[in-house]
Design a protein around this motif. Structure first.
Motif, PDB file in Angstrom:
ATOM      1  N   ALA A  60       0.913  -1.229   0.195  1.00 43.89           N
ATOM      2  CA  ALA A  60      -0.171  -0.385  -0.076  1.00 43.89           C
ATOM      3  C   ALA A  60       1.025   1.177   0.076  1.00 43.89           C
ATOM      4  CB  ALA A  60      -0.973   0.096   1.069  1.00 43.89           C
ATOM      5  N   GLY A  61       1.903   1.050   0.656  1.00 43.82           N
ATOM      6  CA  GLY A  61       2.826   2.413   0.699  1.00 43.82           C
ATOM      7  C   GLY A  61       3.479   2.570  -0.502  1.00 43.82           C
ATOM      8  N   GLN A  62       4.132   1.554  -1.065  1.00 53.02           N
ATOM      9  CA  GLN A  62       4.689   1.555  -2.642  1.00 53.02           C
ATOM     10  C   GLN A  62       3.474   2.162  -3.411  1.00 53.02           C
ATOM     11  OE1 GLN A  62       5.837  -2.634  -2.955  1.00 53.02           O
ATOM     12  NE2 GLN A  62       8.026  -1.732  -3.048  1.00 53.02           N
ATOM     13  N   LEU A  63       2.352   1.702  -3.545  1.00 53.83           N
ATOM     14  CA  LEU A  63       1.205   2.216  -4.261  1.00 53.83           C
ATOM     15  C   LEU A  63       1.095   3.624  -4.058  1.00 53.83           C
ATOM     16  CD1 LEU A  63      -0.830   1.402  -6.490  1.00 53.83           C
ATOM     17  CD2 LEU A  63      -2.442   1.062  -4.570  1.00 53.83           C
ATOM     18  N   GLU A  64       1.254   4.014  -3.056  1.00 51.32           N
ATOM     19  CA  GLU A  64       0.703   5.510  -2.834  1.00 51.32           C
ATOM     20  C   GLU A  64       1.925   6.454  -3.111  1.00 51.32           C
ATOM     21  OE1 GLU A  64       0.140   8.494   0.881  1.00 51.32           O
ATOM     22  OE2 GLU A  64      -0.017   6.480   1.321  1.00 51.32           O
ATOM     23  N   LEU A  65       3.204   5.978  -3.103  1.00 55.86           N
ATOM     24  CA  LEU A  65       4.460   6.600  -3.540  1.00 55.86           C
ATOM     25  C   LEU A  65       4.441   6.646  -4.914  1.00 55.86           C
ATOM     26  CD1 LEU A  65       6.773   5.382  -0.957  1.00 55.86           C
ATOM     27  CD2 LEU A  65       6.321   7.674  -1.260  1.00 55.86           C
ATOM     28  N   ASP A  68       1.952   9.375  -6.328  1.00 58.27           N
ATOM     29  CA  ASP A  68       2.379  10.504  -6.023  1.00 58.27           C
ATOM     30  C   ASP A  68       3.655  10.862  -7.139  1.00 58.27           C
ATOM     31  OD1 ASP A  68       0.883  10.963  -3.616  1.00 58.27           O
ATOM     32  OD2 ASP A  68       2.604  10.384  -2.136  1.00 58.27           O
ATOM     33  N   LEU A  69       4.528   9.863  -7.585  1.00 60.91           N
ATOM     34  CA  LEU A  69       5.395  10.098  -8.635  1.00 60.91           C
ATOM     35  C   LEU A  69       4.653  10.209  -9.835  1.00 60.91           C
ATOM     36  CD1 LEU A  69       8.015   7.562  -7.609  1.00 60.91           C
ATOM     37  CD2 LEU A  69       8.476   9.921  -7.651  1.00 60.91           C
ATOM     38  N   ILE A  70       3.714   9.428 -10.231  1.00 62.59           N
ATOM     39  CA  ILE A  70       3.053   9.927 -11.549  1.00 62.59           C
ATOM     40  C   ILE A  70       2.307  11.080 -11.464  1.00 62.59           C
ATOM     41  CG2 ILE A  70       0.982   8.920 -12.933  1.00 62.59           C
ATOM     42  CD1 ILE A  70       1.864   6.083 -11.812  1.00 62.59           C
ATOM     43  N   THR A  71       1.667  11.478 -10.501  1.00 65.49           N
ATOM     44  CA  THR A  71       1.089  12.773 -10.463  1.00 65.49           C
ATOM     45  C   THR A  71       1.844  14.003 -10.404  1.00 65.49           C
ATOM     46  OG1 THR A  71      -0.915  11.941  -8.774  1.00 65.49           O
ATOM     47  CG2 THR A  71      -0.503  14.314  -8.872  1.00 65.49           C
ATOM     48  N   GLN A  75       2.355  16.880 -13.508  1.00 65.38           N
ATOM     49  CA  GLN A  75       2.292  18.153 -13.425  1.00 65.38           C
ATOM     50  C   GLN A  75       3.268  18.905 -14.161  1.00 65.38           C
ATOM     51  OE1 GLN A  75       2.345  18.448  -9.004  1.00 65.38           O
ATOM     52  NE2 GLN A  75       0.074  18.159  -8.986  1.00 65.38           N
ATOM     53  N   ILE A  76       4.608  18.036 -14.142  1.00 64.35           N
ATOM     54  CA  ILE A  76       5.641  18.483 -14.649  1.00 64.35           C
ATOM     55  C   ILE A  76       5.525  18.602 -16.219  1.00 64.35           C
ATOM     56  CG2 ILE A  76       8.074  18.215 -15.320  1.00 64.35           C
ATOM     57  CD1 ILE A  76       8.224  17.264 -12.390  1.00 64.35           C
ATOM     58  N   GLU A  77       4.949  17.579 -16.668  1.00 60.43           N
ATOM     59  CA  GLU A  77       4.405  17.664 -18.264  1.00 60.43           C
ATOM     60  C   GLU A  77       3.654  18.853 -18.538  1.00 60.43           C
ATOM     61  OE1 GLU A  77       3.230  14.054 -20.120  1.00 60.43           O
ATOM     62  OE2 GLU A  77       4.772  12.750 -19.134  1.00 60.43           O
ATOM     63  N   TYR A  78       2.690  18.984 -17.727  1.00 55.94           N
ATOM     64  CA  TYR A  78       1.506  20.226 -18.029  1.00 55.94           C
ATOM     65  C   TYR A  78       2.478  21.238 -18.071  1.00 55.94           C
ATOM     66  CZ  TYR A  78      -1.796  23.740 -17.673  1.00 55.94           C
ATOM     67  OH  TYR A  78      -2.442  24.954 -17.524  1.00 55.94           O
TER      68      TYR A  78
END
Length: 135
Positions: A60-65, A68-71, A75-78
């Motif tokens: 679950a912690g890995q999934l959350e991290l 967050d990385l994908i989000t 944001q950077i791509e935008y």
């Protein structure tokens, strides 16, 4: 300004990467990959190098991290897509600069003409003021 936002977002992304690496390094379970691997015994006063989490909690912690990385990456791509000039080649940008220089030259000619007209009007006005003073 968008360039600074991209820099800040990249810095945050790097921080998130480091946090994800630390999480995986600190909370993985101790497993042997080969029969020759050994897990060292800890002394009583020695803190553990790994704080193993329950497998479900770890995932679950890995999934959350990962989310967050994908989000942050999105944001950077935008932000990058909003930077000026990315859709233009160097040749297109040089052409735009030439056109802007021509517009600037035309505007400067108009300004000079307006200054000449102002000077003429001031001369005529001065002549009228002198004429009125004489009478």
């Amino acid at each position: 300004m968008a360039g600074r936002e991209v820099d800040g977002a990249l810095s945050l992304l790097l921080t998130q990467f480091i946090a994800a690496l630390y999480y995986n390094e600190r909370h993985h379970d101790l497993q042997k990959f080969s029969p020759n691997d050994k897990i060292p015994e800890l002394k009583q006063d020695q803190p553990p190098e790994v704080d193993t989490l329950d497998p479900e909690q770890f995932k679950a912690g890995q999934l959350e991290l990962a989310r967050d990385l994908i989000t942050k990456e999105q944001q950077i791509e935008y932000l990058i897509s909003t930077l000026p000039g990315l859709d233009n080649s160097e040749r297109d940008q040089l052409q735009m600069i030439r056109e802007l220089e021509e517009e600037l030259g035309a505007a400067e000619q108009q300004r000079q003409e307006a200054l000449r007209e102002r000077d003429e009007v001031l001369k005529r006005l001065d002549g009228l003021v002198r004429l009125i003073r004489r009478h």
